[in-house]
Design an enzyme around this catalytic site. Sequence first.
Site, PDB file in Angstrom:
ATOM      1  CB  CYS A  76    -130.259 -54.525  20.181  1.00 49.74           C
ATOM      2  SG  CYS A  76    -129.538 -54.084  21.743  1.00 49.74           S
ATOM      3  CG  HIS A  77    -135.497 -52.047  18.002  1.00 46.60           C
ATOM      4  ND1 HIS A  77    -135.590 -51.948  19.366  1.00 46.60           N
ATOM      5  CD2 HIS A  77    -136.741 -52.324  17.549  1.00 46.60           C
ATOM      6  CE1 HIS A  77    -136.845 -52.147  19.726  1.00 46.60           C
ATOM      7  NE2 HIS A  77    -137.565 -52.387  18.650  1.00 46.60           N
ATOM      8  CG  MET A 103    -128.140 -51.550  24.232  1.00 44.88           C
ATOM      9  SD  MET A 103    -127.279 -52.010  25.753  1.00 44.88           S
ATOM     10  CE  MET A 103    -126.415 -53.483  25.241  1.00 44.88           C
ATOM     11  CD  GLU A 104    -127.268 -49.410  18.890  1.00 42.47           C
ATOM     12  OE1 GLU A 104    -128.061 -50.221  18.395  1.00 42.47           O
ATOM     13  OE2 GLU A 104    -127.546 -48.766  19.932  1.00 42.47           O
ATOM     14  CG  ASP A 119    -106.892 -60.489  19.066  1.00 44.00           C
ATOM     15  OD1 ASP A 119    -106.563 -61.651  19.405  1.00 44.00           O
ATOM     16  OD2 ASP A 119    -106.905 -60.100  17.883  1.00 44.00           O
TER      17      ASP A 119
END
Length: 158
Positions: free
Chosen positions: A78-79, A114-115, A129
């Site tokens: 990824c950039h 993708m972000e 979590d």
Amino acid sequence: MIEFTHLNKAGNATMVDVSAKQVTHRTATARSIVYLPAEVLAQLTNGDLQTKKGSVFQTAIIAGIMAAKKTGDLIPLCHPLGLDNCKINIQLNDEQEVIIDCTASITAKTGIEMEALVGASIAALTIYDMCKALSHDIVIKDTKLIEKTGGKRDFKRT
């Protein structure tokens, strides 16, 4: 024929060259769904879960935004991008599920799905979590792109 963009002619991994691409305004929304069992939902107060670590949903929002900003460091090809904006919305539905929507935007030559996917995913993992002490029956069920605009083609899941 559609080809993988992250492989060169020799079949080796490569970063996509975006130097000739046009700058456009790009947005993407991704969703992760987290199933919470009854023993976790029983702790719900005013639409959030409060733990010794703090507010679960507020912590998940911060974690998701931080992760979206680090996508280029986490996904090898990824950039690295500087986001114009990133918002995370967390809602409960009637099926004991937490719906996490991450919407990211940028004006650039590449990005931003993708972000959004990383932001939604890390927000879901943060909820797991922070709640795992109550139950290990928490399930991160689904992470998917909902829509994107800008770039070669727009996409909207129906």
